[in-house]
Design a protein around this motif. Structure first.
Motif, PDB file in Angstrom:
ATOM      1  N   MET A   1       0.825  -1.180   0.000  1.00 24.11           N
ATOM      2  CA  MET A   1       0.000   0.000   0.000  1.00 24.11           C
ATOM      3  C   MET A   1       0.876   1.252   0.000  1.00 24.11           C
ATOM      4  N   GLN A   2       1.957   1.197   0.744  1.00 25.96           N
ATOM      5  CA  GLN A   2       2.846   2.364   0.792  1.00 25.96           C
ATOM      6  C   GLN A   2       3.393   2.685  -0.588  1.00 25.96           C
ATOM      7  N   THR A   3       3.831   1.669  -1.301  1.00 22.87           N
ATOM      8  CA  THR A   3       4.365   1.893  -2.647  1.00 22.87           C
ATOM      9  C   THR A   3       3.293   2.412  -3.578  1.00 22.87           C
ATOM     10  N   ALA A   4       2.098   1.870  -3.483  1.00 24.38           N
ATOM     11  CA  ALA A   4       0.996   2.337  -4.328  1.00 24.38           C
ATOM     12  C   ALA A   4       0.704   3.807  -4.048  1.00 24.38           C
ATOM     13  N   LEU A   5       0.748   4.205  -2.782  1.00 19.92           N
ATOM     14  CA  LEU A   5       0.530   5.611  -2.436  1.00 19.92           C
ATOM     15  C   LEU A   5       1.594   6.504  -3.065  1.00 19.92           C
ATOM     16  N   VAL A   6       2.834   6.087  -2.958  1.00 26.42           N
ATOM     17  CA  VAL A   6       3.937   6.893  -3.501  1.00 26.42           C
ATOM     18  C   VAL A   6       3.848   6.978  -5.020  1.00 26.42           C
ATOM     19  N   LEU A   7       3.573   5.857  -5.676  1.00 30.22           N
ATOM     20  CA  LEU A   7       3.460   5.873  -7.138  1.00 30.22           C
ATOM     21  C   LEU A   7       2.293   6.731  -7.594  1.00 30.22           C
ATOM     22  N   ALA A   8       1.174   6.625  -6.913  1.00 30.20           N
ATOM     23  CA  ALA A   8      -0.004   7.415  -7.282  1.00 30.20           C
ATOM     24  C   ALA A   8       0.237   8.908  -7.087  1.00 30.20           C
ATOM     25  N   ALA A   9       1.036   9.266  -6.097  1.00 28.41           N
ATOM     26  CA  ALA A   9       1.286  10.682  -5.799  1.00 28.41           C
ATOM     27  C   ALA A   9       2.167  11.353  -6.844  1.00 28.41           C
ATOM     28  N   SER A  10       3.016  10.599  -7.516  1.00 27.49           N
ATOM     29  CA  SER A  10       3.909  11.149  -8.550  1.00 27.49           C
ATOM     30  C   SER A  10       4.665  12.389  -8.073  1.00 27.49           C
ATOM     31  N   GLY A  11       5.094  12.352  -6.830  1.00 24.21           N
ATOM     32  CA  GLY A  11       5.890  13.453  -6.302  1.00 24.21           C
ATOM     33  C   GLY A  11       5.103  14.667  -5.845  1.00 24.21           C
ATOM     34  N   GLN A  12       3.810  14.587  -5.852  1.00 23.54           N
ATOM     35  CA  GLN A  12       2.959  15.719  -5.457  1.00 23.54           C
ATOM     36  C   GLN A  12       2.356  15.463  -4.077  1.00 23.54           C
ATOM     37  N   TRP A  13       2.687  16.319  -3.130  1.00 19.15           N
ATOM     38  CA  TRP A  13       2.188  16.165  -1.763  1.00 19.15           C
ATOM     39  C   TRP A  13       0.657  16.111  -1.725  1.00 19.15           C
ATOM     40  N   SER A  14      -0.002  16.965  -2.476  1.00 18.83           N
ATOM     41  CA  SER A  14      -1.466  16.996  -2.457  1.00 18.83           C
ATOM     42  C   SER A  14      -2.041  15.671  -2.965  1.00 18.83           C
ATOM     43  N   GLN A  15      -1.384  15.055  -3.941  1.00 16.91           N
ATOM     44  CA  GLN A  15      -1.830  13.754  -4.444  1.00 16.91           C
ATOM     45  C   GLN A  15      -1.602  12.659  -3.407  1.00 16.91           C
ATOM     46  N   PHE A  16      -0.520  12.778  -2.646  1.00 15.68           N
ATOM     47  CA  PHE A  16      -0.243  11.818  -1.579  1.00 15.68           C
ATOM     48  C   PHE A  16      -1.326  11.895  -0.504  1.00 15.68           C
ATOM     49  N   VAL A  17      -1.668  13.106  -0.110  1.00 15.08           N
ATOM     50  CA  VAL A  17      -2.728  13.298   0.889  1.00 15.08           C
ATOM     51  C   VAL A  17      -4.064  12.777   0.349  1.00 15.08           C
ATOM     52  N   ALA A  18      -4.340  13.040  -0.915  1.00 18.97           N
ATOM     53  CA  ALA A  18      -5.567  12.525  -1.532  1.00 18.97           C
ATOM     54  C   ALA A  18      -5.561  10.997  -1.531  1.00 18.97           C
ATOM     55  N   GLY A  19      -4.410  10.401  -1.737  1.00 12.85           N
ATOM     56  CA  GLY A  19      -4.289   8.950  -1.703  1.00 12.85           C
ATOM     57  C   GLY A  19      -4.573   8.384  -0.328  1.00 12.85           C
ATOM     58  N   ILE A  20      -4.141   9.078   0.702  1.00 13.57           N
ATOM     59  CA  ILE A  20      -4.431   8.637   2.066  1.00 13.57           C
ATOM     60  C   ILE A  20      -5.927   8.693   2.325  1.00 13.57           C
ATOM     61  N   GLU A  21      -6.572   9.739   1.855  1.00 10.46           N
ATOM     62  CA  GLU A  21      -8.030   9.832   2.003  1.00 10.46           C
ATOM     63  C   GLU A  21      -8.716   8.708   1.234  1.00 10.46           C
ATOM     64  N   LEU A  22      -8.218   8.420   0.040  1.00 10.19           N
ATOM     65  CA  LEU A  22      -8.764   7.335  -0.756  1.00 10.19           C
ATOM     66  C   LEU A  22      -8.565   5.996  -0.039  1.00 10.19           C
TER      67      LEU A  22
END
Length: 56
Positions: A1-22
């Motif tokens: 899950m951690q890797t999926a979060l990082v890959l989905a974020a593509s280096g964008q903090w806001s995308q990482f936070v959105a991934g945590i919410e997802l």
């Protein structure tokens, strides 16, 4: 899950936070967002996270 979060974020903090919410809603959606939901996920991980011993 951690890797999926990082890959989905593509280096964008806001995308990482959105991934945590997802992740809180449905962890499977995080796998989809990170590109790790299909049967080729081991190959995808090898591309994204190569073995450090084989890196030149």
């Amino acid at each position: 899950m951690q890797t999926a979060l990082v890959l989905a974020a593509s280096g964008q903090w806001s995308q990482f936070v959105a991934g945590i919410e997802l992740l809180r809603v449905d962890w499977r959606d995080v796998l989809v967002a990170g590109g790790l939901a299909e049967g080729d996920w081991p190959e995808r991980l090898n591309v994204e996270l190569p073995d450090q011993d084989s890196v030149d």
